[in-house]
Design a protein around this motif. Sequence first.
Motif, PDB file in Angstrom:
ATOM      1  N   ILE A   1       0.776  -1.040  -0.066  1.00  0.00           N
ATOM      2  CA  ILE A   1      -0.378   0.493  -0.304  1.00  0.00           C
ATOM      3  C   ILE A   1       0.406   1.078   0.124  1.00  0.00           C
ATOM      4  O   ILE A   1       0.772   1.892  -0.753  1.00  0.00           O
ATOM      5  N   GLY A   2       2.398   1.323   0.654  1.00  0.00           N
ATOM      6  CA  GLY A   2       2.795   2.105   0.529  1.00  0.00           C
ATOM      7  C   GLY A   2       3.067   2.801  -1.086  1.00  0.00           C
ATOM      8  O   GLY A   2       3.635   3.650  -0.517  1.00  0.00           O
ATOM      9  N   LEU A   3       3.482   1.523  -1.459  1.00  0.00           N
ATOM     10  CA  LEU A   3       3.749   1.833  -2.985  1.00  0.00           C
ATOM     11  C   LEU A   3       3.138   3.224  -4.119  1.00  0.00           C
ATOM     12  O   LEU A   3       3.318   3.307  -4.539  1.00  0.00           O
ATOM     13  N   LEU A   4       1.853   2.885  -3.306  1.00  0.00           N
ATOM     14  CA  LEU A   4       0.834   3.551  -4.341  1.00  0.00           C
ATOM     15  C   LEU A   4       0.646   5.509  -3.419  1.00  0.00           C
ATOM     16  O   LEU A   4       0.504   5.267  -2.540  1.00  0.00           O
ATOM     17  N   ALA A   5       0.640   5.846  -4.005  1.00  0.00           N
ATOM     18  CA  ALA A   5       0.186   7.487  -3.864  1.00  0.00           C
ATOM     19  C   ALA A   5      -1.161   7.022  -3.696  1.00  0.00           C
ATOM     20  O   ALA A   5      -1.790   7.036  -4.855  1.00  0.00           O
ATOM     21  N   SER A   6      -2.084   8.276  -2.676  1.00  0.00           N
ATOM     22  CA  SER A   6      -3.525   8.298  -2.544  1.00  0.00           C
ATOM     23  C   SER A   6      -3.922   8.810  -3.541  1.00  0.00           C
ATOM     24  O   SER A   6      -4.917   7.992  -4.100  1.00  0.00           O
ATOM     25  N   GLY A   7      -3.866  10.103  -4.035  1.00  0.00           N
ATOM     26  CA  GLY A   7      -4.568  10.560  -5.525  1.00  0.00           C
ATOM     27  C   GLY A   7      -5.671  10.244  -5.338  1.00  0.00           C
ATOM     28  O   GLY A   7      -6.500  10.076  -3.801  1.00  0.00           O
ATOM     29  N   ASP A   8      -6.751   9.854  -6.086  1.00  0.00           N
ATOM     30  CA  ASP A   8      -7.375   9.193  -6.516  1.00  0.00           C
ATOM     31  C   ASP A   8      -7.821   8.375  -6.586  1.00  0.00           C
ATOM     32  O   ASP A   8      -9.299   7.645  -6.700  1.00  0.00           O
ATOM     33  N   VAL A   9      -7.004   7.334  -6.079  1.00  0.00           N
ATOM     34  CA  VAL A   9      -7.600   6.231  -5.858  1.00  0.00           C
ATOM     35  C   VAL A   9      -7.897   5.862  -4.104  1.00  0.00           C
ATOM     36  O   VAL A   9      -7.193   5.968  -3.771  1.00  0.00           O
ATOM     37  N   HIS A  10      -9.095   5.245  -3.904  1.00  0.00           N
ATOM     38  CA  HIS A  10      -9.465   5.317  -3.120  1.00  0.00           C
ATOM     39  C   HIS A  10      -9.167   3.294  -2.729  1.00  0.00           C
ATOM     40  O   HIS A  10      -9.881   2.513  -3.296  1.00  0.00           O
ATOM     41  N   ILE A  11      -8.573   3.268  -1.664  1.00  0.00           N
ATOM     42  CA  ILE A  11      -8.079   1.944  -1.447  1.00  0.00           C
ATOM     43  C   ILE A  11      -9.357   1.233  -0.171  1.00  0.00           C
ATOM     44  O   ILE A  11      -8.911   2.157   1.122  1.00  0.00           O
ATOM     45  N   HIS A  12      -9.679   0.174   0.080  1.00  0.00           N
ATOM     46  CA  HIS A  12     -10.274  -0.076   1.346  1.00  0.00           C
ATOM     47  C   HIS A  12      -9.942  -2.263   1.374  1.00  0.00           C
ATOM     48  O   HIS A  12     -10.000  -2.959   0.325  1.00  0.00           O
ATOM     49  N   MET A  13      -9.162  -2.308   2.054  1.00  0.00           N
ATOM     50  CA  MET A  13      -8.558  -3.122   2.423  1.00  0.00           C
ATOM     51  C   MET A  13      -9.400  -4.329   3.389  1.00  0.00           C
ATOM     52  O   MET A  13     -10.157  -3.274   4.736  1.00  0.00           O
ATOM     53  N   TYR A  14     -10.209  -4.866   3.445  1.00  0.00           N
ATOM     54  CA  TYR A  14     -10.996  -5.681   4.219  1.00  0.00           C
ATOM     55  C   TYR A  14     -10.449  -5.924   5.690  1.00  0.00           C
ATOM     56  O   TYR A  14     -11.308  -7.002   6.468  1.00  0.00           O
ATOM     57  N   GLY A  15      -9.331  -6.395   5.855  1.00  0.00           N
ATOM     58  CA  GLY A  15      -8.301  -7.135   7.274  1.00  0.00           C
ATOM     59  C   GLY A  15      -8.126  -8.688   7.702  1.00  0.00           C
ATOM     60  O   GLY A  15      -8.815  -9.123   8.139  1.00  0.00           O
ATOM     61  N   LYS A  16      -7.881  -8.693   5.920  1.00  0.00           N
ATOM     62  CA  LYS A  16      -8.125 -10.373   5.971  1.00  0.00           C
ATOM     63  C   LYS A  16      -7.212 -11.241   6.400  1.00  0.00           C
ATOM     64  O   LYS A  16      -5.942  -9.954   4.802  1.00  0.00           O
ATOM     65  N   GLY A  17      -6.301 -12.554   5.610  1.00  0.00           N
ATOM     66  CA  GLY A  17      -5.723 -12.555   5.559  1.00  0.00           C
ATOM     67  C   GLY A  17      -5.201 -12.716   4.526  1.00  0.00           C
ATOM     68  O   GLY A  17      -6.271 -13.413   3.581  1.00  0.00           O
TER      69      GLY A  17
ATOM     70  N   CYS B   1     -10.016   6.121 -15.913  1.00  0.00           N
ATOM     71  CA  CYS B   1     -10.907   5.216 -14.549  1.00  0.00           C
ATOM     72  C   CYS B   1     -10.469   4.117 -14.174  1.00  0.00           C
ATOM     73  O   CYS B   1     -10.078   3.345 -13.444  1.00  0.00           O
ATOM     74  N   ILE B   2     -10.882   3.289 -15.539  1.00  0.00           N
ATOM     75  CA  ILE B   2     -10.673   1.897 -15.862  1.00  0.00           C
ATOM     76  C   ILE B   2      -8.980   1.957 -15.497  1.00  0.00           C
ATOM     77  O   ILE B   2      -8.304   0.771 -14.980  1.00  0.00           O
ATOM     78  N   GLU B   3      -8.616   2.530 -16.224  1.00  0.00           N
ATOM     79  CA  GLU B   3      -6.590   2.183 -16.271  1.00  0.00           C
ATOM     80  C   GLU B   3      -5.972   2.487 -15.316  1.00  0.00           C
ATOM     81  O   GLU B   3      -4.946   1.840 -14.503  1.00  0.00           O
ATOM     82  N   ARG B   4      -6.670   3.503 -14.573  1.00  0.00           N
ATOM     83  CA  ARG B   4      -6.304   3.798 -13.010  1.00  0.00           C
ATOM     84  C   ARG B   4      -6.171   2.417 -12.136  1.00  0.00           C
ATOM     85  O   ARG B   4      -5.774   2.960 -10.807  1.00  0.00           O
ATOM     86  N   ALA B   5      -7.165   2.400 -12.511  1.00  0.00           N
ATOM     87  CA  ALA B   5      -8.023   1.206 -11.316  1.00  0.00           C
ATOM     88  C   ALA B   5      -7.653  -0.266 -10.680  1.00  0.00           C
ATOM     89  O   ALA B   5      -6.736  -0.209 -10.197  1.00  0.00           O
ATOM     90  N   TRP B   6      -6.895   0.159 -12.332  1.00  0.00           N
ATOM     91  CA  TRP B   6      -6.253  -1.587 -13.125  1.00  0.00           C
ATOM     92  C   TRP B   6      -4.739  -1.090 -12.264  1.00  0.00           C
ATOM     93  O   TRP B   6      -3.831  -2.034 -11.885  1.00  0.00           O
ATOM     94  N   ALA B   7      -4.282  -0.052 -12.695  1.00  0.00           N
ATOM     95  CA  ALA B   7      -2.681  -0.144 -12.045  1.00  0.00           C
ATOM     96  C   ALA B   7      -2.813   0.047 -10.445  1.00  0.00           C
ATOM     97  O   ALA B   7      -1.498  -0.207 -10.408  1.00  0.00           O
ATOM     98  N   ALA B   8      -3.214   0.426  -9.943  1.00  0.00           N
ATOM     99  CA  ALA B   8      -3.814   0.281  -8.702  1.00  0.00           C
ATOM    100  C   ALA B   8      -3.470  -0.847  -7.671  1.00  0.00           C
ATOM    101  O   ALA B   8      -3.055  -1.798  -7.309  1.00  0.00           O
ATOM    102  N   THR B   9      -4.312  -1.615  -8.702  1.00  0.00           N
ATOM    103  CA  THR B   9      -4.771  -3.315  -8.747  1.00  0.00           C
ATOM    104  C   THR B   9      -3.137  -3.603  -8.352  1.00  0.00           C
ATOM    105  O   THR B   9      -2.835  -4.742  -7.931  1.00  0.00           O
ATOM    106  N   GLU B  10      -2.470  -4.122 -10.030  1.00  0.00           N
ATOM    107  CA  GLU B  10      -1.723  -4.191 -10.355  1.00  0.00           C
ATOM    108  C   GLU B  10      -0.273  -4.334  -9.829  1.00  0.00           C
ATOM    109  O   GLU B  10       0.060  -4.905  -8.898  1.00  0.00           O
ATOM    110  N   LEU B  11      -0.018  -2.615  -9.259  1.00  0.00           N
ATOM    111  CA  LEU B  11       0.614  -2.704  -7.869  1.00  0.00           C
ATOM    112  C   LEU B  11       0.552  -3.416  -6.670  1.00  0.00           C
ATOM    113  O   LEU B  11       1.479  -3.920  -6.158  1.00  0.00           O
ATOM    114  N   LEU B  12      -0.450  -3.224  -6.081  1.00  0.00           N
ATOM    115  CA  LEU B  12      -0.778  -4.226  -5.090  1.00  0.00           C
ATOM    116  C   LEU B  12      -0.561  -4.910  -4.342  1.00  0.00           C
ATOM    117  O   LEU B  12      -0.226  -6.254  -3.744  1.00  0.00           O
ATOM    118  N   THR B  13      -1.324  -6.274  -5.168  1.00  0.00           N
ATOM    119  CA  THR B  13      -0.710  -7.296  -5.827  1.00  0.00           C
ATOM    120  C   THR B  13       0.146  -7.897  -6.895  1.00  0.00           C
ATOM    121  O   THR B  13       0.997  -9.193  -6.684  1.00  0.00           O
TER     122      THR B  13
END
Length: 381
Positions: A325-341, A361-373
């Motif tokens: 998560i720390g790699l992602l500049a928060s900017g306009d991406v809203h992150i919701h992690m559920y607290g699950k292992g 929107c699609i590009e940014r949401a996937w870019a964030a997901t690629e970075l997180l995963t």
Amino acid sequence: MGTTRETIGIIGAGQLARMLIEAATPLDLDIRLLAASPDDGAARIWPRTSIGSPDDPAAVTAFAADCDVITFDHELVPESVLIALEASGKRIAPSTNTLRVAQNKQRQRELFAQHRLPQPRHRIVRTVHGAEQAAEAIEYPVIVKAAYGGYDGRGVWRCTDEATLVEVVSGLAERSIPIVVEAEVRIERELAVMVARDHVGRTTVLPTVETVQIDGICRQITYRADCHVPEAVRIAEIVANVVDLTGVMAVELFESDGQLLINEIATRPHNSGHYSIEALASSQFEHHLRSVLGIAPGSIEPRAPFAVSVNVLGPDDGSDPRDRIGLLASGDVHIHMYGKGARSGRKLGHVTVLGDDLDLCIERAWAATELLTNEPRPEGM
Ligand code: ADP
């Protein structure tokens, strides 16, 4: 009408309970939680948590005694718990009758047929022979579904021939699980619509969104403020009435040859409605809480022309997206992690991006997901 001072008891402490609590916090609603473990996603953020099995009638009724109204993190509540709750005389939202329909695909199909609502051609069977006859009448390929017990595509099988069908249905027939045999629909788009309704029937239909699934798991949700699907609204309102809904419900729809067919319903906040946390004036969670209490309904005023949510699934290498998560500049991406292992393929969170350009929107949401995963965007997305 209820009041905001009534105590809402939530049974089960997964991500839906967690996001309900997030929505309840600014309204300072009085929430209690029943969690199986203090490590559950919602239990981790909420001090007023009792520990006990949400599947145990004694634990649930003891918990409910201190609450004015009871609601649920998921609809797979065992029959024994429903009976115990009914006997306790507590207000339950959604009602046990609503849950009995929602947790059984056979009952859903039967109820929709009774009300002449559009759905795939299907037959309900209980034996291998019955399934063979149904599949021949409907014509292969068919979609076979266990009436209950499945989720995220588990419990749904595509059968192209009799051999596969027999293999799939034998296990279900042995366990006396009713089987829904459906025509395979040529799906142009999968749509979903959330509807909120209170105990006196005041109904609010949230906007219709498009969902994309891979292997039965929802990966992406697209919201367009200017998307009006009157037929989806009509279906959602009728279904909310016929199941006598209290709370929010998702109606999942197939669009095929310009027609809408009901796939299934879920009588709770739903993955396809997470976009509403940022994209609407009131989220699906706030709509649920307001409907459960019977207080003034929420608003569906849009906050942006477009929103895209992408689910964050556990990476195959077992790594934990929270570490990135720390790699992602928060900017306009809203992150919701559920607290699950972290576990491979498990829904661990989602991201939502709002904007006035859908492709962006699609590009940014996937870019964030690629970075997180640390995984590439899947093919076809
Ligand atoms: P679950 O309850 O596990 O979410 P669903 O009933 O929603 O399972 O089915 C999972 C996916 O399988 C759907 O999102 C859809 O893509 C596909 N599917 C289900 N029923 C049909 C059908 N009759 N025709 C074509 N595809 C279907």
